[in-house]
Scaffold this active site. Structure first.
Site, PDB file in Angstrom:
ATOM      1  CE  LYS A  74       6.310 -17.529  47.802  1.00  0.00           C
ATOM      2  NZ  LYS A  74       5.297 -18.422  47.227  1.00  0.00           N
ATOM      3  CG  HIS A 117       5.708 -13.565  48.804  1.00  0.00           C
ATOM      4  ND1 HIS A 117       6.857 -13.359  48.227  1.00  0.00           N
ATOM      5  CD2 HIS A 117       4.829 -13.761  47.767  1.00  0.00           C
ATOM      6  CE1 HIS A 117       6.783 -13.317  46.721  1.00  0.00           C
ATOM      7  NE2 HIS A 117       5.263 -13.591  46.581  1.00  0.00           N
TER       8      HIS A 117
HETATM    9  N1  LIG Z   1       1.232 -18.367  40.302  1.00  0.00           N
HETATM   10  C1  LIG Z   1       0.681 -17.307  40.832  1.00  0.00           C
HETATM   11  O1  LIG Z   1       0.351 -16.230  40.397  1.00  0.00           O
HETATM   12  C2  LIG Z   1       0.617 -17.391  42.427  1.00  0.00           C
HETATM   13  C3  LIG Z   1       0.987 -18.492  42.995  1.00  0.00           C
HETATM   14  N2  LIG Z   1       0.963 -18.695  44.375  1.00  0.00           N
HETATM   15  C4  LIG Z   1       1.034 -19.866  44.752  1.00  0.00           C
HETATM   16  O2  LIG Z   1      -0.192 -20.923  44.953  1.00  0.00           O
HETATM   17  C5  LIG Z   1       0.079 -21.859  46.050  1.00  0.00           C
HETATM   18  C6  LIG Z   1      -1.438 -21.526  46.842  1.00  0.00           C
HETATM   19  O3  LIG Z   1      -1.006 -20.400  47.535  1.00  0.00           O
HETATM   20  P1  LIG Z   1      -2.224 -19.724  48.535  1.00  0.00           P
HETATM   21  O4  LIG Z   1      -3.413 -20.060  48.020  1.00  0.00           O
HETATM   22  O5  LIG Z   1      -1.702 -18.517  48.953  1.00  0.00           O
HETATM   23  O6  LIG Z   1      -1.921 -20.734  49.793  1.00  0.00           O
HETATM   24  P2  LIG Z   1      -3.173 -21.239  50.765  1.00  0.00           P
HETATM   25  O7  LIG Z   1      -2.478 -21.976  51.872  1.00  0.00           O
HETATM   26  O8  LIG Z   1      -4.003 -20.113  51.030  1.00  0.00           O
HETATM   27  O9  LIG Z   1      -3.680 -22.467  49.941  1.00  0.00           O
HETATM   28  C7  LIG Z   1      -3.381 -23.866  49.547  1.00  0.00           C
HETATM   29  C8  LIG Z   1      -4.582 -24.755  49.621  1.00  0.00           C
HETATM   30  O10 LIG Z   1      -4.072 -25.874  49.147  1.00  0.00           O
HETATM   31  C9  LIG Z   1      -4.914 -26.825  49.983  1.00  0.00           C
HETATM   32  N3  LIG Z   1      -4.141 -28.341  49.883  1.00  0.00           N
HETATM   33  C10 LIG Z   1      -3.030 -28.585  50.410  1.00  0.00           C
HETATM   34  N4  LIG Z   1      -3.032 -29.924  50.377  1.00  0.00           N
HETATM   35  C11 LIG Z   1      -3.842 -30.232  49.402  1.00  0.00           C
HETATM   36  C12 LIG Z   1      -4.350 -31.459  48.639  1.00  0.00           C
HETATM   37  N5  LIG Z   1      -3.708 -32.565  48.688  1.00  0.00           N
HETATM   38  N6  LIG Z   1      -5.111 -31.362  47.878  1.00  0.00           N
HETATM   39  C13 LIG Z   1      -5.967 -30.258  47.539  1.00  0.00           C
HETATM   40  N7  LIG Z   1      -5.865 -29.382  48.258  1.00  0.00           N
HETATM   41  C14 LIG Z   1      -4.706 -29.137  49.165  1.00  0.00           C
HETATM   42  C15 LIG Z   1      -5.063 -26.432  51.360  1.00  0.00           C
HETATM   43  O11 LIG Z   1      -6.028 -27.083  52.279  1.00  0.00           O
HETATM   44  C16 LIG Z   1      -5.107 -24.836  51.140  1.00  0.00           C
HETATM   45  O12 LIG Z   1      -6.524 -24.491  51.230  1.00  0.00           O
HETATM   46  C17 LIG Z   1       1.136 -21.481  46.459  1.00  0.00           C
HETATM   47  O13 LIG Z   1       2.356 -22.387  45.886  1.00  0.00           O
HETATM   48  C18 LIG Z   1       1.762 -20.018  46.115  1.00  0.00           C
HETATM   49  O14 LIG Z   1       3.209 -19.960  46.191  1.00  0.00           O
HETATM   50  C19 LIG Z   1       0.132 -17.957  45.022  1.00  0.00           C
HETATM   51  C20 LIG Z   1      -0.296 -16.552  44.491  1.00  0.00           C
HETATM   52  C21 LIG Z   1      -0.166 -16.512  43.180  1.00  0.00           C
HETATM   53  O1  LIG Z   2       2.691 -17.668  47.710  1.00  0.00           O
HETATM   54  C1  LIG Z   2       2.263 -16.501  47.240  1.00  0.00           C
HETATM   55  O2  LIG Z   2       1.594 -15.635  47.661  1.00  0.00           O
HETATM   56  C2  LIG Z   2       2.427 -16.015  45.980  1.00  0.00           C
HETATM   57  N1  LIG Z   2       3.453 -17.160  45.017  1.00  0.00           N
HETATM   58  C3  LIG Z   2       4.003 -16.838  43.918  1.00  0.00           C
HETATM   59  C4  LIG Z   2       5.383 -17.002  43.871  1.00  0.00           C
HETATM   60  O3  LIG Z   2       6.244 -17.654  44.736  1.00  0.00           O
HETATM   61  O4  LIG Z   2       6.242 -16.228  43.329  1.00  0.00           O
HETATM   62  C5  LIG Z   2       3.367 -15.638  43.134  1.00  0.00           C
HETATM   63  C6  LIG Z   2       3.093 -14.491  43.983  1.00  0.00           C
HETATM   64  O5  LIG Z   2       4.513 -13.992  44.270  1.00  0.00           O
HETATM   65  C7  LIG Z   2       2.476 -14.664  45.302  1.00  0.00           C
END
Ligand SMILES: NC(=O)C1=CN([C@@H]2O[C@H](COP(=O)(O)OP(=O)(O)OC[C@H]3O[C@@H](n4cnc5c(N)ncnc54)[C@H](O)[C@@H]3O)[C@@H](O)[C@H]2O)C=CC1
Ligand SMILES: O=C(O)C1=N[C@H](C(=O)O)C[C@H](O)C1
Length: 266
Positions: free
Chosen positions: A159, A155
């Protein structure tokens, strides 16, 4: 047909901003508010990089759900806040669709129990990319015949959680069909701690974090004279959006918690 009213938590994040762009394109979804720890009272359209939508930013989740009528909360934040948001949404009868990863087993169990007690549907999906869901299912199938397996997830370096939610879920699916087995040499020793990765029931997970990566995983199976590698790559966060939409549609029909998108795919 009335639109599904959606709140997005984490709207300025990599995933949250992609979710706003997806919602903007859907005729049956309406973005009614955003949850962000900053910028209380600002509109989505105030941010140049975000779509031209009127929904307001709230910093306090209680204030948000008391002020705005919502059907679904899409949470894409951090493990700490994702968990709190999910719990609070269930209490308000707002159905959570959670992409945030890094929850503990105890937290997942608590949310499962709360969802059942309140009769509020929840979908928690460690990976919304359909290819990744298939990769996990194929890995589970292969593990029946190849119990020696190592998971390598790669990743981007912003992350927070390691191993990834996808790797944890893959190991859990494999565990359902694989007998506990310690891999490698029975007397192997790490001369540098962590060299063999995390140990889940005797199988290993390795986490790589590098700039330039998005989200990638290989599940490598070994047997006498052959290897099988099942691999998935997300090159762009758009790859997750079909799954987010599918989860929003499906959570409206649920009154329990579902963990993993495979459980709602036909
Ligand atoms: N399930 C899936 O398919 C995927 C899941 N993820 C997960 O999604 C989450 C976010 O990932 P990204 O967008 O890459 O991270 P990022 O760091 O770009 O975005 C996270 C956002 O949450 C905000 N944030 C932090 N505390 C907050 C609060 N108390 N209230 C509201 N917003 C708050 C931050 O300001 C930031 O804009 C991670 O846990 C990641 O692992 C990421 C990609 C795919
Ligand atoms: O943080 C990410 O970017 C992602 N998080 C998810 C995970 O923890 O598996 C999904 C995807 O891999 C991207």
């Amino acid at each position: 047909m009335s639109k599904v009213r959606v709140v997005v938590a984490g709207p300025r994040g990599k995933m949250g901003s992609e979710a706003l762009r997806m919602i903007e394109k859907q005729e049956d979804l309406e973005l009614v508010a955003c949850l962000d720890h900053k910028y209380e009272g600002r509109k989505v359209s105030d941010f140049e990089e975000l779509p031209n939508l009127d929904a307001i930013f709230y910093s306090d989740i209680n204030n948000c759900f008391q002020s705005v009528k919502a059907d679904v909360l899409v949470d894409l934040t951090t493990p700490e806040f994702g968990y709190l948001h999910t719990k609070t949404a269930i209490h308000y009868g707002v159905r959570p669709v959670v992409g945030t990863t890094g929850f503990t087993e105890e937290q997942l169990q608590e949310l499962t129990d709360l969802s059942e007690e309140k009769g509020v549907g929840v979908i928690i999906a460690p990976n919304f990319a359909l290819g990744a869901v298939l990769m996990m299912q194929f890995a589970k199938w292969a593990a029946k015949y190849f119990p020696d397996v190592e998971i390598i997830e790669k990743h981007h370096d912003n992350k927070l959680d390691a191993p990834s939610g996808t790797a944890v879920k893959t190991a859990a699916l494999i565990k359902e069909v694989r007998e506990t087995k310690t891999q490698g040499h029975p007397e192997e020793k790490e001369t540098i701690s962590g060299a063999r990765g995390a140990d889940v029931d005797g199988m290993r997970i390795h986490s790589m974090r590098l700039p330039g990566l998005v989200a990638h995983q290989e599940v490598v199976f070994g047997s006498s004279g052959e290897n099988l590698t099942i691999k998935h790559d997300s090159f762009h966060r758009e790859s997750f959006m079909t799954g987010v939409k599918l989860a929003i549609d499906n959570v409206m029909k649920l009154d329990i918690l579902v963990y993993g998108l495979e459980n709602i795919l036909e």
